[in-house]
Design a protein around this motif. Structure first.
Motif, PDB file in Angstrom:
ATOM      1  N   PHE A  52     -33.835   1.689 -49.751  1.00 14.54           N
ATOM      2  CA  PHE A  52     -33.996   3.147 -49.751  1.00 14.54           C
ATOM      3  C   PHE A  52     -35.124   3.586 -48.849  1.00 14.54           C
ATOM      4  O   PHE A  52     -35.004   4.552 -48.106  1.00 14.54           O
ATOM      5  N   GLU A  53     -36.228   2.881 -48.908  1.00 13.85           N
ATOM      6  CA  GLU A  53     -37.357   3.284 -48.072  1.00 13.85           C
ATOM      7  C   GLU A  53     -37.006   3.122 -46.606  1.00 13.85           C
ATOM      8  O   GLU A  53     -37.415   3.933 -45.776  1.00 13.85           O
ATOM      9  N   GLY A  54     -36.215   2.112 -46.295  1.00 12.97           N
ATOM     10  CA  GLY A  54     -35.828   1.896 -44.903  1.00 12.97           C
ATOM     11  C   GLY A  54     -34.879   2.955 -44.391  1.00 12.97           C
ATOM     12  O   GLY A  54     -35.012   3.456 -43.281  1.00 12.97           O
ATOM     13  N   SER A  55     -33.931   3.354 -45.230  1.00 14.90           N
ATOM     14  CA  SER A  55     -32.871   4.225 -44.717  1.00 14.90           C
ATOM     15  C   SER A  55     -33.168   5.703 -44.892  1.00 14.90           C
ATOM     16  O   SER A  55     -32.671   6.522 -44.146  1.00 14.90           O
ATOM     17  N   VAL A  56     -33.983   6.057 -45.879  1.00 21.48           N
ATOM     18  CA  VAL A  56     -34.178   7.480 -46.144  1.00 21.48           C
ATOM     19  C   VAL A  56     -35.583   7.935 -45.803  1.00 21.48           C
ATOM     20  O   VAL A  56     -35.788   9.018 -45.277  1.00 21.48           O
ATOM     21  N   GLN A  57     -36.571   7.092 -46.079  1.00 19.31           N
ATOM     22  CA  GLN A  57     -37.941   7.573 -45.938  1.00 19.31           C
ATOM     23  C   GLN A  57     -38.736   6.838 -44.870  1.00 19.31           C
ATOM     24  O   GLN A  57     -39.948   6.944 -44.812  1.00 19.31           O
ATOM     25  N   SER A  58     -38.073   6.059 -44.048  1.00 16.85           N
ATOM     26  CA  SER A  58     -38.724   5.395 -42.917  1.00 16.85           C
ATOM     27  C   SER A  58     -40.026   4.686 -43.292  1.00 16.85           C
ATOM     28  O   SER A  58     -41.066   4.919 -42.672  1.00 16.85           O
ATOM     29  N   ASP A 206     -30.516  21.276 -53.318  1.00 16.51           N
ATOM     30  CA  ASP A 206     -29.434  21.754 -52.440  1.00 16.51           C
ATOM     31  C   ASP A 206     -29.882  21.966 -50.996  1.00 16.51           C
ATOM     32  O   ASP A 206     -29.084  22.367 -50.155  1.00 16.51           O
ATOM     33  N   SER A 207     -31.160  21.722 -50.701  1.00 16.41           N
ATOM     34  CA  SER A 207     -31.675  22.036 -49.363  1.00 16.41           C
ATOM     35  C   SER A 207     -31.265  20.958 -48.351  1.00 16.41           C
ATOM     36  O   SER A 207     -31.023  19.810 -48.726  1.00 16.41           O
ATOM     37  N   PRO A 208     -31.211  21.322 -47.066  1.00 15.33           N
ATOM     38  CA  PRO A 208     -30.827  20.334 -46.039  1.00 15.33           C
ATOM     39  C   PRO A 208     -31.734  19.105 -46.041  1.00 15.33           C
ATOM     40  O   PRO A 208     -31.285  17.997 -45.789  1.00 15.33           O
ATOM     41  N   GLY A 209     -33.013  19.316 -46.374  1.00 16.12           N
ATOM     42  CA  GLY A 209     -33.950  18.192 -46.365  1.00 16.12           C
ATOM     43  C   GLY A 209     -33.620  17.119 -47.375  1.00 16.12           C
ATOM     44  O   GLY A 209     -34.065  15.981 -47.253  1.00 16.12           O
ATOM     45  N   MET A 210     -32.854  17.464 -48.398  1.00 13.61           N
ATOM     46  CA  MET A 210     -32.505  16.479 -49.426  1.00 13.61           C
ATOM     47  C   MET A 210     -31.122  15.864 -49.185  1.00 13.61           C
ATOM     48  O   MET A 210     -30.696  14.994 -49.938  1.00 13.61           O
ATOM     49  N   ALA A 211     -30.438  16.339 -48.149  1.00  9.07           N
ATOM     50  CA  ALA A 211     -29.029  15.953 -47.995  1.00  9.07           C
ATOM     51  C   ALA A 211     -28.853  14.444 -47.811  1.00  9.07           C
ATOM     52  O   ALA A 211     -27.981  13.836 -48.432  1.00  9.07           O
ATOM     53  N   SER A 212     -29.711  13.833 -46.971  1.00  5.71           N
ATOM     54  CA  SER A 212     -29.477  12.407 -46.730  1.00  5.71           C
ATOM     55  C   SER A 212     -29.821  11.590 -47.989  1.00  5.71           C
ATOM     56  O   SER A 212     -29.150  10.609 -48.302  1.00  5.71           O
ATOM     57  N   TRP A 213     -30.852  12.041 -48.695  1.00  8.90           N
ATOM     58  CA  TRP A 213     -31.200  11.374 -49.962  1.00  8.90           C
ATOM     59  C   TRP A 213     -30.032  11.433 -50.936  1.00  8.90           C
ATOM     60  O   TRP A 213     -29.608  10.426 -51.515  1.00  8.90           O
ATOM     61  N   ARG A 214     -29.481  12.628 -51.094  1.00 16.87           N
ATOM     62  CA  ARG A 214     -28.382  12.800 -52.059  1.00 16.87           C
ATOM     63  C   ARG A 214     -27.164  11.982 -51.664  1.00 16.87           C
ATOM     64  O   ARG A 214     -26.508  11.361 -52.501  1.00 16.87           O
ATOM     65  N   PRO A 223     -25.425   9.408 -58.131  1.00 15.05           N
ATOM     66  CA  PRO A 223     -25.733  10.725 -57.543  1.00 15.05           C
ATOM     67  C   PRO A 223     -26.665  11.552 -58.401  1.00 15.05           C
ATOM     68  O   PRO A 223     -26.654  11.442 -59.622  1.00 15.05           O
ATOM     69  N   TRP A 224     -27.485  12.352 -57.741  1.00 16.56           N
ATOM     70  CA  TRP A 224     -28.269  13.373 -58.452  1.00 16.56           C
ATOM     71  C   TRP A 224     -27.357  14.575 -58.644  1.00 16.56           C
ATOM     72  O   TRP A 224     -26.835  15.133 -57.676  1.00 16.56           O
ATOM     73  N   LYS A 225     -27.186  14.992 -59.888  1.00 16.88           N
ATOM     74  CA  LYS A 225     -26.157  15.992 -60.206  1.00 16.88           C
ATOM     75  C   LYS A 225     -26.698  17.350 -60.593  1.00 16.88           C
ATOM     76  O   LYS A 225     -25.936  18.306 -60.685  1.00 16.88           O
ATOM     77  N   SER A 226     -27.972  17.453 -60.932  1.00 21.70           N
ATOM     78  CA  SER A 226     -28.477  18.763 -61.362  1.00 21.70           C
ATOM     79  C   SER A 226     -29.971  18.875 -61.150  1.00 21.70           C
ATOM     80  O   SER A 226     -30.678  17.882 -61.017  1.00 21.70           O
ATOM     81  N   GLY A 227     -30.423  20.122 -61.109  1.00 23.16           N
ATOM     82  CA  GLY A 227     -31.839  20.453 -61.101  1.00 23.16           C
ATOM     83  C   GLY A 227     -31.972  21.812 -61.764  1.00 23.16           C
ATOM     84  O   GLY A 227     -30.995  22.379 -62.268  1.00 23.16           O
ATOM     85  N   SER A 228     -33.178  22.347 -61.753  1.00 18.14           N
ATOM     86  CA  SER A 228     -33.374  23.696 -62.291  1.00 18.14           C
ATOM     87  C   SER A 228     -34.542  24.367 -61.578  1.00 18.14           C
ATOM     88  O   SER A 228     -35.612  23.764 -61.432  1.00 18.14           O
ATOM     89  N   PRO A 264     -39.320  17.360 -49.347  1.00 22.24           N
ATOM     90  CA  PRO A 264     -39.428  18.593 -48.589  1.00 22.24           C
ATOM     91  C   PRO A 264     -39.270  19.785 -49.506  1.00 22.24           C
ATOM     92  O   PRO A 264     -38.403  19.792 -50.373  1.00 22.24           O
ATOM     93  N   GLY A 265     -40.117  20.758 -49.340  1.00 23.11           N
ATOM     94  CA  GLY A 265     -40.074  21.933 -50.216  1.00 23.11           C
ATOM     95  C   GLY A 265     -39.274  23.058 -49.582  1.00 23.11           C
ATOM     96  O   GLY A 265     -39.019  23.080 -48.393  1.00 23.11           O
ATOM     97  N   VAL A 266     -38.865  23.969 -50.400  1.00 25.85           N
ATOM     98  CA  VAL A 266     -38.247  25.195 -49.937  1.00 25.85           C
ATOM     99  C   VAL A 266     -39.204  26.298 -50.360  1.00 25.85           C
ATOM    100  O   VAL A 266     -39.623  26.314 -51.515  1.00 25.85           O
ATOM    101  N   PRO A 267     -39.596  27.195 -49.429  1.00 26.50           N
ATOM    102  CA  PRO A 267     -40.584  28.203 -49.820  1.00 26.50           C
ATOM    103  C   PRO A 267     -40.173  28.913 -51.103  1.00 26.50           C
ATOM    104  O   PRO A 267     -39.008  29.267 -51.283  1.00 26.50           O
TER     105      PRO A 267
END
Ligand SMILES: C[S@@+](CC[C@H](N)C(=O)[O-])C[C@H]1O[C@@H](n2cnc3c(N)ncnc32)[C@H](O)[C@@H]1O
Length: 288
Positions: A52-58, A206-214, A223-228, A264-267
């Motif tokens: 995971f560290e290799g493929s998603v978080q360099s 749901d943000s683009p920054g999380m897309a590759s992680w998801r 899969p991560w299926k929910s948040g709030s 990555p945050g979303v304002p």
């Protein structure tokens, strides 16, 4: 060592978190000590962690696991000092807190997870000759099926306040599964109970920054299926007053978050966060 059943993909994430805790334990500036983590991680845990560290978080070390572990350790011990003697760790995985936290005499910790995972854990505990520092009650269940009756049958006391721990679990549940689980545990919560969890903002999820992680998590079968975005309201609906600490806030930082290049945050949203829920006034938590 006995011959354990193969683990399902989601159960393997417990080996991954154990591997991250083992790495933290080996740091000079470690936030907690977890000597059993290396044993629990086996060979599979480090493999998943590196993948995971290799493929998603360099190659970047995500500080979230270390911060959340320490934050939740501190809270569990605070609850112990308050006088709570009954704890239930839902989806306990390879959490070694029953073996490493200085519990008061009389504390019982119920450890719930899938039977195959707990059977492997028991084998590893046996091979390490590890001794728990509390009364530890492992209970193999499916948290998406009936688990409350087996818990009560194994000695859980509904009249006692409970410290509930839901670490590394909620985002693997869809909203219906999450709500049912929280409703079930709330119905078992005597006055004075407390709920500890980590979770994620839906907007961040749901943000683009999380897309590759998801995508990567889904590919691997977990899969991560929910948040709030509004955990206060979500948990208030089940009778809990919730305090939310975003990672990196002063009491959820431990000197590790500044400069972290993950999550990555979303304002206007709170990314990933830690939750402490206390029972509202009026007895057992009920949906309202
Ligand atoms: C990421 S691990 C977290 C383990 C531990 N709480 C920690 O923080 O290290 C997720 C855990 O959830 C457990 N789990 C997921 N769904 C479950 C279910 N329906 N019933 C029982 N356990 C479940 C898995 O077996 C796995 O141990």
């Amino acid at each position: 060592m006995g011959v354990s059943e193969p683990l399902d993909p989601l159960a393997k994430t417990a080996l991954w978190t154990a591997s991250m805790r083992a790495r933290e334990h080996e740091r000079e500036d470690r936030l907690f000590s977890d000597p059993l983590a290396r044993v629990f991680a086996g060979t599979e845990g480090p493999r998943i962690m590196v993948q995971f560290e290799g493929s998603v978080q360099s190659g970047v070390e995500d500080p979230a696991l270390a911060v959340r572990t320490r934050f939740l350790d501190d809270w569990l011990l605070r609850l112990d000092r308050r006088g709570l003697r009954q704890f239930v760790f839902l989806a306990v995985g390879m959490d070694s807190r029953a073996f490493r936290l200085p519990w008061s005499p009389g504390v019982v910790v119920f450890e719930l997870d899938r039977p195959a995972l707990l059977s492997l854990k028991d084998d590893l505990v046996g091979s390490a000759a590890a001794q728990s520092l509390c009364a530890r009650v492992p209970l193999g269940v499916d948290l998406l099926a009936e688990w409350t009756e087996p818990l009560v049958e194994s000695g859980f006391d509904q009249a006692m306040p409970t410290g509930w721990l839901l670490e590394g679990l909620l985002y693997f549940l869809d909203p219906q599964e999450r709500d049912l689980l929280v409703e079930q545990l709330s119905g078992l919560s005597a006055p004075g109970s407390c709920l500890l969890a980590d979770y994620v903002g839906q907007s961040v999820l749901d943000s683009p920054g999380m897309a590759s992680w998801r995508a990567r998590m889904a590919e691997q079968g977990y899969p991560w299926k929910s948040g709030s975005d509004d955990p206060e309201r979500l948990f208030e609906g089940f009778g809990w007053d919730v305090q939310v600490s975003a990672y990196g806030e002063p009491h959820a930082d431990y000197g590790r978050w500044a400069g972290a290049t993950v999550a990555p945050g979303v304002p206007g949203t709170r990314g990933r966060y830690l939750l402490v829920g206390e029972q509202g006034q009026g007895g057992k938590a009920v949906r309202r």
